[in-house]
Each structure stands twice: as structure tokens, then as C-alpha cells.
Design a protein around this motif. Structure first.
Motif, short mmCIF file in Angstrom:
data_model
loop_
_atom_site.label_atom_id
_atom_site.label_comp_id
_atom_site.label_asym_id
_atom_site.label_seq_id
_atom_site.Cartn_x
_atom_site.Cartn_y
_atom_site.Cartn_z
N GLU A 64 117.69 48.23 108.63
CA GLU A 64 117.85 49.40 107.76
C GLU A 64 116.49 49.89 107.26
O GLU A 64 115.54 49.12 107.09
N LYS A 65 116.42 51.18 107.00
CA LYS A 65 115.13 51.80 106.65
C LYS A 65 114.96 52.07 105.16
O LYS A 65 113.97 52.67 104.74
N GLN A 82 119.79 58.98 114.19
CA GLN A 82 120.73 57.94 113.77
C GLN A 82 121.05 58.14 112.28
O GLN A 82 120.15 58.52 111.51
N SER A 87 121.29 55.98 110.12
CA SER A 87 120.42 55.10 109.33
C SER A 87 119.01 55.66 109.14
O SER A 87 118.22 55.07 108.41
N ASP A 88 118.71 56.77 109.77
CA ASP A 88 117.44 57.45 109.50
C ASP A 88 117.49 58.16 108.14
O ASP A 88 116.46 58.64 107.66
N ASP A 120 121.14 53.97 104.29
CA ASP A 120 121.52 52.65 104.76
C ASP A 120 123.04 52.64 104.93
O ASP A 120 123.77 53.22 104.11
N VAL A 121 123.49 52.00 105.99
CA VAL A 121 124.92 51.98 106.29
C VAL A 121 125.45 50.57 106.01
O VAL A 121 125.07 49.61 106.70
N ASN A 177 129.11 49.20 109.42
CA ASN A 177 128.96 49.99 110.65
C ASN A 177 130.27 50.05 111.43
O ASN A 177 130.44 49.46 112.48
N ARG A 210 130.71 54.64 108.49
CA ARG A 210 129.62 55.59 108.76
C ARG A 210 129.93 56.95 108.15
O ARG A 210 129.06 57.59 107.57
#
Ligand SMILES: [Mg+2]
Length: 287
Positions: free
Chosen positions: A198-199, A219, A221-222, A225-226, A229, A234
Motif C-alpha cells: 500500500e502507498k 490502480q 491503491s494509487d 489504501d484498500v 481487496n 474496492r
């Protein structure tokens, strides 16, 4: 009038005829079926793919200065905003793969060989530094940089691929400057516990120094944060931010890979391919 030969005689004539024909040269076996062929072919050859990227970046560019001049404008969520945005210098945040760089040749090689993604093969491709720019990305990032907006790439390429990645970007003409330009997987963010790939932590790091005008990615997740999944998880993750899509957040298409796929088979990559494939078929709507 047609003559009818007795069956046995006709059969003999047929085989005798075959025996007289010289054997044909062996033909190459047909390529094995690969579920990713159409997706990679579309991403790599369809003009529609290029036009979607172009219109997305052009649209973002047409909105960028308004965002720059609105001091309240920020494209980070409350969760990601670790420090107030007011007074911080402006930035745009972009993912790299299938957002600014086109890695379809790597995918094409997998389709041809029947192989699957693996870290070593992926790193080797990255080190070739042969990824091309996706349409519109170069013009947009250069426009941002020309207006004093920092361009930051948050990528799930491993941090140790930074040299090759930055060289690839620079060769293509992308603006790359400052220690924050590339925040890869493995970037340590003090005070933030990294969860998987996660970013969020890296977005928090950016939030301490910048007001973020826009984010770009292929994505979910860009952007957020998910937590779960799954298809439902989502959708839930993005629900509160739908108004941001197309204004603060710009989403690009990637039918060739992404977290959307394992969401269809409970993220269980250890399941046999046939089982994963069946679960994907089960996930389709038939009416
Ligand atoms: Mg990507």
C-alpha cells in the motif's frame, strides 16, 4: 451419371492417393492460449488506448492552474494528510507503471512465452530502461514542472530500481528532480507502518512537504489504501471520493494486470490456474 465405387475400393483409392502425396513440411505448433493476449494487444496496439491516456492528461492539464491558484485545493485524503496543506509548495503525484511508463513489451513477452510475472524478470525488464512514455504523460508533467509544481512518482517498483527507473524517465524527457522524485516500494517513512504494498505511508510522507494538486494512477491503491481487496471492498474504498475522480484524481485503464484480478479469486495465487480461471468465470455477469 456419377459412378459409385464399392466402399472398400473407394477406401483403397483414398489411401493409395494419400501415399502418393509427398509429406508436407511440419508447421509450427499454434501458440498456447493465453488469457492476457487480448488485453495486452489492446493496450499495445489500439488507438483507443492511446486516446484515453491523451484525453485524461489533457483534461488534467486544463484544470491544473485553477488547482494551483486555489489555496484550499488538495488531492490527499484526510487519512493521508499528515500535516496541514496550507502554505506548502505544490506537487502532483503520479504512479509510474502503466501511468507514465508503458511496460506492455514485458507483458507481451509473458504472453508469448506462457510465463508469469516474477520479481527477477520484472527487475530485468526495468533495468533494460526501454519502457516508452504513455501518451500525454510527458506533456502534462513538463507543463506542471514549468509552472513550479513538483512532480513526484510514487511507485511499487522496488526502491533499489531507482537508478534504472529514473534514467528511463530522464531519457524520455520526464521531469525528475529532488530527493523525493521517486518513492519506491521499501521507502521507510518514520512514524508510519508499511502495510504490504500500500502507498499510504508514502503519500503521508509527501503530505508533510507538499500540497498535492492531483494524483494519477492505473490502480485504486494509487489513490487510497484498500483494506479488503474484494470487488465490494474496492468499491467501498473509493465511495467517499467519487467526486474527486476527474478533478483531483485521474484514473487510467489497465486490463493487463492489477489488484482487480486477484480480487476475483480471493487473492489466492496459490490456487491452481484452472481454479482461478473458473472463479473468474464465476464472477462474470450473465444477464
Ligand atoms: Mg501502475
Amino acid at each position: 451419371m456419377r459412378l459409385r465405387l464399392p466402399l472398400a475400393l473407394a477406401t483403397f483409392a483414398l489411401f493409395a492417393g494419400c501415399a502418393a502425396v509427398p509429406p508436407r513440411p511440419a508447421t509450427a505448433p499454434a501458440p498456447a492460449a493465453n488469457d492476457n493476449l487480448d488485453a495486452v494487444a489492446w493496450a499495445q496496439t489500439a488507438i483507443e488506448h492511446d486516446l484515453v491516456y491523451l484525453q485524461t492528461y489533457r483534461d488534467a492539464q486544463s484544470r491544473l492552474l485553477a488547482a494551483l491558484h486555489d489555496p484550499q485545493w488538495d488531492a490527499l485524503t484526510r487519512e493521508d494528510r499528515a500535516a496541514p496543506a496550507a502554505g506548502l509548495p505544490p506537487a502532483v503525484v503520479l504512479d509510474i507503471d502503466e501511468t507514465v511508463l508503458d511496460n506492455s513489451p514485458y507483458q507481451a513477452r509473458l504472453v508469448k512465452s506462457g510465463g508469469a510475472y516474477d520479481e527477477a524478470g520484472w527487475a530485468a525488464w526495468c533495468k533494460e530502461q526501454r519502457a516508452r512514455a504513455l501518451p500525454g504523460a510527458l506533456a502534462f508533467t513538463r507543463y506542471a514542472a514549468a509552472h513550479g509544481i513538483a512532480v513526484i512518482y510514487i511507485s511499487n517498483r522496488a526502491q533499489d530500481l531507482d537508478t534504472a527507473t529514473l534514467a528511463n524517465l530522464r531519457t524520455l524527457g520526464f521531469p525528475v528532480s529532488g530527493a523525493d522524485a521517486f518513492l519506491g516500494l521499501g521507502t521507510v517513512v518514520p512514524g508510519c507502518e508499511q502495510v504490504g504494498t500500500e502507498k499510504g505511508c508514502r503519500r503521508q510522507l509527501v503530505s508533510r512537504k507538499y500540497r498535492v494538486l492531483m494524483q494519477f494512477g492505473d490502480q485504486l491503491s494509487d489513490f487510497v489504501d484498500v483494506a479488503a481487496n474484494t470487488a465490494a471492498g474496492r468499491r467501498q474504498a473509493i465511495e467517499g471520493y467519487l467526486d474527486w475522480v476527474g478533478t483531483r484524481w485521474f484514473v487510467l485503464p489497465n486490463p493487463t494486470y492489477g489488484a482487480w484480478e486477484p480480487a476475483l479469486f480471493n487473492n489466492d495465487w496459490s490456487a491452481p490456474p484452472a481454479k482461478r480461471r473458473q472463479q473468474k468465470l464465476n464472477a462474470l455477469r450473465y444477464n
